[in-house]
Scaffold this motif. Structure first.
Motif, mmCIF file in Angstrom:
data_model
loop_
_atom_site.group_PDB
_atom_site.id
_atom_site.type_symbol
_atom_site.label_atom_id
_atom_site.label_comp_id
_atom_site.label_asym_id
_atom_site.label_seq_id
_atom_site.Cartn_x
_atom_site.Cartn_y
_atom_site.Cartn_z
ATOM 1 N N LEU A 146 -8.025 59.822 -3.304
ATOM 2 C CA LEU A 146 -9.252 58.772 -3.367
ATOM 3 C C LEU A 146 -8.735 57.562 -1.908
ATOM 4 C CD1 LEU A 146 -10.389 58.880 -7.130
ATOM 5 C CD2 LEU A 146 -11.606 59.523 -5.110
ATOM 6 N N PRO A 147 -9.651 56.043 -2.193
ATOM 7 C CA PRO A 147 -9.387 54.912 -2.133
ATOM 8 C C PRO A 147 -9.359 53.807 -2.826
ATOM 9 C CG PRO A 147 -11.247 55.263 -1.631
ATOM 10 C CD PRO A 147 -10.916 56.495 -2.287
ATOM 11 N N ARG A 148 -7.940 53.248 -2.491
ATOM 12 C CA ARG A 148 -7.748 52.379 -3.436
ATOM 13 C C ARG A 148 -7.927 51.027 -3.434
ATOM 14 N NH1 ARG A 148 -5.480 55.286 -8.250
ATOM 15 N NH2 ARG A 148 -4.583 56.980 -8.047
ATOM 16 N N ALA A 149 -8.004 49.683 -4.454
ATOM 17 C CA ALA A 149 -7.906 49.062 -4.031
ATOM 18 C C ALA A 149 -6.625 47.743 -3.984
ATOM 19 C CB ALA A 149 -8.265 47.957 -5.248
ATOM 20 N N ALA A 150 -6.128 46.998 -3.732
ATOM 21 C CA ALA A 150 -5.247 46.427 -2.929
ATOM 22 C C ALA A 150 -3.865 46.289 -4.380
ATOM 23 C CB ALA A 150 -5.550 44.594 -2.388
ATOM 24 N N ASP A 151 -4.407 46.208 -5.868
ATOM 25 C CA ASP A 151 -3.263 46.148 -6.699
ATOM 26 C C ASP A 151 -3.451 47.981 -7.133
ATOM 27 O OD1 ASP A 151 -6.269 46.490 -7.210
ATOM 28 O OD2 ASP A 151 -5.844 45.681 -9.562
ATOM 29 N N GLY A 152 -4.095 48.787 -6.074
ATOM 30 C CA GLY A 152 -3.783 49.935 -6.495
ATOM 31 C C GLY A 152 -4.778 50.795 -7.555
ATOM 32 N N ARG A 153 -5.556 49.856 -8.243
ATOM 33 C CA ARG A 153 -6.213 50.772 -9.391
ATOM 34 C C ARG A 153 -7.689 50.804 -8.365
ATOM 35 N NH1 ARG A 153 -8.244 47.240 -13.061
ATOM 36 N NH2 ARG A 153 -6.775 45.541 -12.671
ATOM 37 N N ILE A 154 -7.831 52.272 -9.190
ATOM 38 C CA ILE A 154 -9.521 52.517 -8.315
ATOM 39 C C ILE A 154 -10.274 51.813 -8.813
ATOM 40 C CG2 ILE A 154 -10.416 55.055 -9.109
ATOM 41 C CD1 ILE A 154 -8.681 56.528 -9.203
ATOM 42 N N VAL A 155 -11.854 52.209 -8.165
ATOM 43 C CA VAL A 155 -12.756 51.319 -7.649
ATOM 44 C C VAL A 155 -13.980 51.721 -8.144
ATOM 45 C CG1 VAL A 155 -14.333 48.732 -7.486
ATOM 46 C CG2 VAL A 155 -11.843 48.492 -7.226
ATOM 47 N N LEU A 156 -15.042 52.050 -8.864
ATOM 48 C CA LEU A 156 -15.941 52.666 -8.534
ATOM 49 C C LEU A 156 -17.422 52.219 -8.524
ATOM 50 C CD1 LEU A 156 -15.354 56.061 -10.755
ATOM 51 C CD2 LEU A 156 -14.512 56.041 -8.431
ATOM 52 N N ALA A 157 -18.167 52.985 -7.674
ATOM 53 C CA ALA A 157 -19.631 52.124 -7.978
ATOM 54 C C ALA A 157 -20.808 52.870 -7.976
ATOM 55 C CB ALA A 157 -20.348 51.132 -6.468
ATOM 56 N N VAL A 158 -21.750 52.213 -8.588
ATOM 57 C CA VAL A 158 -22.518 53.195 -9.175
ATOM 58 C C VAL A 158 -24.368 52.666 -8.831
ATOM 59 C CG1 VAL A 158 -22.401 51.958 -11.645
ATOM 60 C CG2 VAL A 158 -23.714 54.839 -11.134
ATOM 61 N N ASP A 159 -24.872 52.846 -8.118
ATOM 62 C CA ASP A 159 -25.834 52.913 -7.606
ATOM 63 C C ASP A 159 -26.887 54.135 -7.524
ATOM 64 O OD1 ASP A 159 -27.867 50.785 -6.821
ATOM 65 O OD2 ASP A 159 -27.038 50.092 -5.117
ATOM 66 N N VAL A 160 -28.431 53.547 -7.909
ATOM 67 C CA VAL A 160 -29.381 54.790 -7.670
ATOM 68 C C VAL A 160 -30.292 54.293 -6.097
ATOM 69 C CG1 VAL A 160 -31.136 55.461 -8.845
ATOM 70 C CG2 VAL A 160 -29.811 54.949 -9.684
ATOM 71 N N SER A 161 -29.884 56.161 -5.839
ATOM 72 C CA SER A 161 -31.223 55.814 -4.333
ATOM 73 C C SER A 161 -32.262 57.269 -3.989
ATOM 74 C CB SER A 161 -30.708 55.665 -2.836
ATOM 75 O OG SER A 161 -30.923 55.502 -2.338
#
Length: 431
Positions: free
Chosen positions: A43-58
């Motif tokens: 998984l890709p991670r942010a600069a501080d090592g945390r996981i960033v998840l985005a939720v959206d509807v299409s």
């Protein structure tokens, strides 16, 4: 890819077009196993090592599909001012892991179709709980790591999501409407006063600066894309909940959901007019200035998911087939997610097959569309999971000139369940 027939005629398909339709209409797909496989990938991670998840509807728009069930009215933005409209279709909720920096790549982890009887916030909370649980089971998060950051847009009830996911190691940040009214923390009891302690403080009207107290933190950041970005934050702000709508079924006293309110102002937004201020709410209290900057920067990365939706629809042909049943649309959606995941994993193997008018891309910076352009050269070196095609002939179908004596049923569009609007109506009391 414009139609399924075009896909069936590709050399890689190795089957007839009838087999593709039959597989999508009547086939099966182990979705839970597929979800676990996606969660187990890097998984890709942010600069501080945390996981960033985005939720959206299409939405998958199906305005002319009267025989398709479980369609809802989907909000569609128009090109002109106040040109938005509602078009029947199937809305899908996607969850994806975001990368750091300016990129069009996201790691899609889950997709759920919203039905007519679904509560969008409850379905989203269940979806996010499942994604986070699979990430924990795959070992992407351990005790002592930074909380997983969940980013949402203004269409979500971020405070209710924070309440429903309070037992998980997650932090939510989402945009809220600029006409909202929040509440400050309750003031302490004054000496010599009696009575019940107040639960809420004064009003904080986002549209009225006279109600704003002095911000706790104020930071200024220079960016190359948005110019000077100024972020002001206030701690421990919460909405005043009532026994209506989503909180109608809540028994007992309504909770106080405190968080950090952030006002983001940028100098410019490319391609638009004068930028409007953005209001964000985070489920974390006591945020330091560095974390406040991290929150609004993570929210701006949420728009990378829009590039993924555009790739799904314009390049991979997600909404090109005209299925009748929503179950077939679900299978096709998961196949598109599998194709996008293969492109993401193989992007370091692709060559830059650019057109004469395109600029050369730096090493490791190919866009998803360019990786897809060179994927045919990569696929020839990989194994084929499908077995050898078996000889067969298509069925005779309906005889020419005969009438269809079993017409497909028509389905209405929209919600099918209505709830009482007040607590008194639910309890059978007079208004």
């Amino acid at each position: 890819m414009r139609t399924l027939v075009d896909l069936a005629l590709a050399p890689e398909h190795r089957r007839g077009h009838g087999a593709l339709y039959d597989g999508l209409n009547c086939g099966g797909l182990d979705v839970e196993r597929f979800r676990m496989s996606l969660a187990a990938l890097p998984l890709p991670r942010a600069a501080d090592g945390r996981i960033v998840l985005a939720v959206d509807v299409s939405p998958w728009l199906r305005s002319d599909a009267q025989t398709s069930a479980e369609r809802l009215f989907c909000h569609v933005h128009g090109r002109g001012k106040n040109a938005a409209q509602f078009v029947p279709g199937w809305p899908y909720s996607f969850v994806a892991a975001l990368e750091t920096g300016r990129t069009s790549w996201t790691a899609v982890l889950d997709a759920v179709r919203l039905g007519p009887a679904d509560d969008e916030t409850a379905v989203t909370a269940t979806q996010l709980r499942g994604v986070v649980g699979r990430l924990l089971a795959a070992g992407h998060w351990r005790d002592g790591d930074n909380d997983i950051l969940l980013v949402a847009d203004a269409g979500y009830d971020v405070t209710r999501l924070a309440f429903l996911l309070a037992d998980l190691p997650v932090e939510l940040v989402g945009r809220i409407r600029s006409d909202r009214v929040l509440r400050l923390p309750a003031p302490p009891r004054r000496p010599g006063t009696n009575g019940r302690l107040p639960r809420h403080g004064g009003e904080f009207a986002l549209s009225n600066p006279d109600t704003w107290p002095q911000p706790r933190h104020a930071t200024t950041t220079r960016t190359t894309r948005y110019g000077t970005a100024t972020a002001s934050s206030w701690d421990r702000l919460h909405p005043r909940l009532t026994h209506r709508a989503a909180w109608l079924e809540h028994d007992g006293r309504l909770p106080i959901i405190e968080g950090t309110l952030i006002l983001l102002r940028v100098e410019r937004i490319p391609g638009t007019g004068a930028p409007k201020p953005i209001w964000l709410w985070s489920s974390r209290t006591g945020a330091c200035p560095q974390h406040v900057d991290r929150l609004w920067q993570a929210f701006l990365r949420r728009f990378d998911l829009e590039h993924t939706f555009r790739l799904f629809k314009q390049t991979l042909g997600w909404t090109a087939p005209k299925f009748r049943t929503p179950e077939a649309a679900d299978r096709w959606t998961w196949l598109i997610i599998a194709a996008h995941t293969q492109l993401r994993l193989a992007r370091h193997l692709a060559e830059d097959l650019r057109r004469p008018w395109e600029r050369p891309a730096a090493a490791g910076r190919l866009t998803p569309a360019r990786v897809r352009r060179g994927f045919r050269n990569i696929r020839a070196k990989t194994t084929l999971p499908a077995g050898a095609p078996k000889p067969g002939k298509p069925g005779p179908g309906r005889p020419p000139g005969s009438k269809n004596r079993r017409p497909a049923p028509r389905h209405d569009v929209g919600k099918t369940i209505k709830r009482e609007k007040t607590l008194a109506a639910r309890l059978g009391q007079p208004g």
